[in-house]
Design a protein around this motif. Structure first.
Motif, PDB file in Angstrom:
ATOM      1  N   THR A 148      30.848 -13.996 -27.554  1.00 37.17           N
ATOM      2  CA  THR A 148      30.000 -13.239 -27.068  1.00 37.17           C
ATOM      3  C   THR A 148      29.032 -14.221 -28.278  1.00 37.17           C
ATOM      4  N   PRO A 149      27.820 -13.692 -28.629  1.00 39.84           N
ATOM      5  CA  PRO A 149      26.697 -14.364 -29.966  1.00 39.84           C
ATOM      6  C   PRO A 149      26.842 -14.401 -31.043  1.00 39.84           C
ATOM      7  N   ASP A 150      27.032 -13.116 -31.278  1.00 38.46           N
ATOM      8  CA  ASP A 150      26.151 -12.722 -32.524  1.00 38.46           C
ATOM      9  C   ASP A 150      28.034 -11.683 -33.616  1.00 38.46           C
ATOM     10  N   GLU A 151      29.120 -12.335 -33.653  1.00 39.66           N
ATOM     11  CA  GLU A 151      29.571 -11.924 -34.419  1.00 39.66           C
ATOM     12  C   GLU A 151      29.968 -12.157 -36.154  1.00 39.66           C
ATOM     13  N   GLU A 152      29.285 -13.304 -36.830  1.00 41.44           N
ATOM     14  CA  GLU A 152      29.482 -13.388 -37.345  1.00 41.44           C
ATOM     15  C   GLU A 152      27.855 -12.533 -38.441  1.00 41.44           C
ATOM     16  N   ILE A 153      27.380 -11.573 -38.233  1.00 34.25           N
ATOM     17  CA  ILE A 153      26.656 -11.290 -38.266  1.00 34.25           C
ATOM     18  C   ILE A 153      26.271  -9.397 -37.965  1.00 34.25           C
ATOM     19  N   GLY A 154      28.152  -9.380 -37.445  1.00 40.94           N
ATOM     20  CA  GLY A 154      28.428  -7.304 -37.333  1.00 40.94           C
ATOM     21  C   GLY A 154      28.021  -7.529 -35.938  1.00 40.94           C
ATOM     22  N   SER A 155      27.850  -8.285 -35.437  1.00 40.02           N
ATOM     23  CA  SER A 155      28.216  -8.314 -33.689  1.00 40.02           C
ATOM     24  C   SER A 155      26.939  -6.673 -33.196  1.00 40.02           C
ATOM     25  N   PRO A 156      25.379  -7.121 -33.610  1.00 42.49           N
ATOM     26  CA  PRO A 156      24.992  -6.034 -33.452  1.00 42.49           C
ATOM     27  C   PRO A 156      24.596  -6.264 -31.614  1.00 42.49           C
ATOM     28  N   SER A 157      24.124  -6.684 -31.193  1.00 41.57           N
ATOM     29  CA  SER A 157      23.677  -7.327 -29.706  1.00 41.57           C
ATOM     30  C   SER A 157      25.801  -7.025 -28.764  1.00 41.57           C
ATOM     31  N   SER A 158      26.630  -7.045 -29.254  1.00 44.86           N
ATOM     32  CA  SER A 158      28.309  -7.001 -28.693  1.00 44.86           C
ATOM     33  C   SER A 158      29.240  -5.530 -28.643  1.00 44.86           C
ATOM     34  N   ARG A 159      28.211  -5.310 -29.632  1.00 49.75           N
ATOM     35  CA  ARG A 159      29.615  -3.868 -30.339  1.00 49.75           C
ATOM     36  C   ARG A 159      29.844  -3.389 -28.552  1.00 49.75           C
ATOM     37  N   SER A 160      28.634  -3.160 -27.949  1.00 48.03           N
ATOM     38  CA  SER A 160      28.502  -2.356 -26.925  1.00 48.03           C
ATOM     39  C   SER A 160      29.166  -2.656 -25.722  1.00 48.03           C
ATOM     40  N   ILE A 161      29.128  -3.715 -25.819  1.00 50.72           N
ATOM     41  CA  ILE A 161      29.206  -5.278 -24.525  1.00 50.72           C
ATOM     42  C   ILE A 161      30.795  -4.910 -24.560  1.00 50.72           C
ATOM     43  N   ILE A 162      31.238  -5.690 -25.699  1.00 50.85           N
ATOM     44  CA  ILE A 162      33.046  -5.443 -26.093  1.00 50.85           C
ATOM     45  C   ILE A 162      33.614  -4.202 -25.099  1.00 50.85           C
ATOM     46  N   GLU A 163      32.698  -3.151 -26.132  1.00 52.45           N
ATOM     47  CA  GLU A 163      33.867  -1.410 -25.751  1.00 52.45           C
ATOM     48  C   GLU A 163      33.592  -1.258 -24.209  1.00 52.45           C
ATOM     49  N   GLU A 164      32.459  -1.686 -23.387  1.00 53.16           N
ATOM     50  CA  GLU A 164      32.792  -1.785 -22.324  1.00 53.16           C
ATOM     51  C   GLU A 164      33.613  -2.807 -21.577  1.00 53.16           C
ATOM     52  N   ARG A 165      33.481  -3.845 -21.625  1.00 52.98           N
ATOM     53  CA  ARG A 165      34.608  -4.658 -21.223  1.00 52.98           C
ATOM     54  C   ARG A 165      36.341  -4.739 -21.410  1.00 52.98           C
ATOM     55  N   ALA A 166      36.611  -3.767 -22.857  1.00 52.95           N
ATOM     56  CA  ALA A 166      37.649  -3.309 -22.775  1.00 52.95           C
ATOM     57  C   ALA A 166      38.210  -1.962 -22.393  1.00 52.95           C
ATOM     58  N   LYS A 167      37.539  -1.331 -21.831  1.00 52.09           N
ATOM     59  CA  LYS A 167      37.445   0.366 -21.631  1.00 52.09           C
ATOM     60  C   LYS A 167      39.158  -0.183 -20.113  1.00 52.09           C
ATOM     61  N   ASP A 168      39.013  -1.122 -19.814  1.00 55.81           N
ATOM     62  CA  ASP A 168      39.754  -0.863 -18.040  1.00 55.81           C
ATOM     63  C   ASP A 168      40.955  -1.872 -18.538  1.00 55.81           C
ATOM     64  N   ALA A 169      40.755  -2.489 -19.675  1.00 54.97           N
ATOM     65  CA  ALA A 169      41.375  -3.537 -20.488  1.00 54.97           C
ATOM     66  C   ALA A 169      43.127  -3.287 -20.615  1.00 54.97           C
ATOM     67  N   MET A 170      44.287  -3.556 -19.935  1.00 52.74           N
ATOM     68  CA  MET A 170      45.530  -3.635 -20.266  1.00 52.74           C
ATOM     69  C   MET A 170      45.694  -3.921 -22.382  1.00 52.74           C
ATOM     70  N   ALA A 171      45.279  -4.996 -22.304  1.00 53.96           N
ATOM     71  CA  ALA A 171      45.714  -5.678 -23.671  1.00 53.96           C
ATOM     72  C   ALA A 171      44.275  -6.954 -24.295  1.00 53.96           C
ATOM     73  N   VAL A 172      44.023  -6.950 -25.581  1.00 57.89           N
ATOM     74  CA  VAL A 172      42.863  -7.967 -25.271  1.00 57.89           C
ATOM     75  C   VAL A 172      43.233  -8.769 -27.105  1.00 57.89           C
ATOM     76  N   PHE A 173      43.241  -9.993 -26.667  1.00 55.24           N
ATOM     77  CA  PHE A 173      43.687 -10.717 -27.382  1.00 55.24           C
ATOM     78  C   PHE A 173      41.731 -11.583 -28.076  1.00 55.24           C
ATOM     79  N   ASN A 174      41.921 -11.464 -29.340  1.00 52.64           N
ATOM     80  CA  ASN A 174      40.532 -12.268 -30.223  1.00 52.64           C
ATOM     81  C   ASN A 174      40.658 -13.753 -30.087  1.00 52.64           C
ATOM     82  N   LEU A 175      40.427 -14.100 -30.603  1.00 53.64           N
ATOM     83  CA  LEU A 175      40.587 -15.633 -30.599  1.00 53.64           C
ATOM     84  C   LEU A 175      40.014 -15.869 -32.312  1.00 53.64           C
TER      85      LEU A 175
END
Ligand SMILES: [Zn+2]
Length: 390
Positions: A148-175
């Motif tokens: 993602t491109p914008d975490e340091e400013i609060g993920s304005p463009s990323s929140r929805s895509i993170i939630e979309e991609r996480a929906k069917d994930a069994m587990a999530v690793f954040n680096l």
């Protein structure tokens, strides 16, 4: 864990064997400016990510963005059902020109440079952990990587895509980086950035003060009332950090504004306190003032729910097989892990190599932790597949 530790050898060896290449790539990445507001800079990191993914034969798609850098989604197909999500942000807090001033450097113990730990080392970890699992040919579910491109400013463009991609994930690793003491992160605060505006009525304060309605006086009442919502024990913080108002010394202030930074550990605290903030802002302590509130939640908190608990216990057990005594901590800073944890997903944060002094000129990563943390990540991903697949 027996089965996993047996199968883990090719994974560990692959990562150890690529030691020099990993540090060379880290250097290349650190020496690219990638400020959140510099779309092209962030996309230059994205291009590097795509080159590396291509080199490892890992397919990826790009989701173009107008304002910030593009999102990249890579998928390593497994032979078993299920999906594990890996997340990394490509942006840093440093404006263009920073690399020229202080490029990647190293001494015996540390490497330094803008974003070296937060989180270029985390991005590299994702790549090599994925490549190691791919070449091992081990039984595995799908792995999805989201850059993602914008975490340091609060993920304005990323929140929805993170939630979309996480929906069917069994587990999530954040680096995000491992903490200076090596801990991973199992809870994080959420935050909201709010702004309020007060409309009063101007009047000459010498001649017709009784005809005026002071927005600044109203601001004063609000600041005192907002301060009462603070509860340090519960970790509820309220800061009115910027105020402005008035037009002249002898004029009753017709307008005033203030900003609020609001921090909290739980969604419940957010909702309850937010309701109180709304009440204070919408109350007219000075008769006749009109008040509006804007702004919103930036990051959801990462709450240590059962899934987070299970993730930590699992990663800790894997760490023990690598002779790492893994500890956890609660971080006051927010991150993207809050979005996935709030969906109820087993999530762990701070899985990157160990570092510190983030957002600071002295930011560092501890060299010795780099290979072991990538091994820990890779084996934990495989362990998560075993732990969470139905
Ligand atoms: Zn970060």
């Amino acid at each position: 864990m027996k089965e996993i530790s047996v199968n883990a050898d090719p994974i560990k060896e692959f990562i150890a064997r690529h030691h020099n290449e990993i540090f060379e790539r880290l250097k290349i990445m650190v020496n690219i400016d990638s400020y959140s507001h510099d779309r092209e800079g962030v996309n230059r990191i994205g291009t590097k990510m795509k080159e590396f993914l291509d080199g490892f034969g890992i397919p990826h798609v790009t989701r173009p963005q107008d304002k910030y850098g593009d999102h990249i989604i890579a998928t390593l197909k497994g032979n078993k059902p299920g999906k594990i999500l890996l997340m990394g942000h490509m942006d840093t807090v440093f404006p263009p020109g920073e690399v020229l001033k202080r490029p990647f450097t190293e001494d015996d113990t540390y490497v330094y440079g803008p974003g070296v730990s937060d989180m270029q080392a985390g991005l590299i970890s994702i790549l090599y952990a994925t490549a190691a699992i791919k070449q091992s040919g081990i039984d595995m579910c799908d792995m999805e990587i989201l850059f993602t491109p914008d975490e340091e400013i609060g993920s304005p463009s990323s929140r929805s895509i993170i939630e979309e991609r996480a929906k069917d994930a069994m587990a999530v690793f954040n680096l995000e980086p491992g903490r200076p003491d090596g801990s991973v992160v199992t809870s994080r605060k959420g935050s909201a950035h709010l702004k309020f505006h007060i409309q009063g009525k101007a009047a000459h304060s010498g001649l017709f003060i009784e005809q005026g309605i002071s927005a600044i006086e109203e601001l004063g009442y609000k600041i005192v009332e907002l301060r009462k919502l603070m509860d340090l024990e519960r970790g509820i913080t309220i800061n009115v950090g910027l105020v402005s108002g008035g037009v002249n010394t002898n004029v009753v202030a017709p307008e005033a504004t203030g900003t609020i930074h609001f921090g909290f550990w739980t969604v419940k605290d957010y909702e309850e306190t937010m309701e109180r903030i709304r009440n204070i802002i919408h109350t007219s302590y000075v008769a006749g003032t009109k008040n509006t509130l804007s702004g919103s939640l930036s990051f959801l908190p990462m709450e240590r729910h059962e899934g987070v608990d299970q993730m930590f216990e699992m990663v800790k057990a894997v760490a023990a097989t690598l002779n790492i005594e893994l500890t956890e901590l609660a971080a006051k800073g927010a991150s993207d892990a809050g979005f996935t944890a709030s969906l109820g997903k087993p999530t762990i944060c701070g899985m990157g190599p160990v570092g510190g002094k983030w957002h600071n000129l002295d930011e560092y990563m501890i060299k010795d932790t780099c290979i072991p943390r990538i091994q820990l990540l890779a084996i934990s991903i495989v362990a998560a597949f075993h732990r969470f697949s139905k």
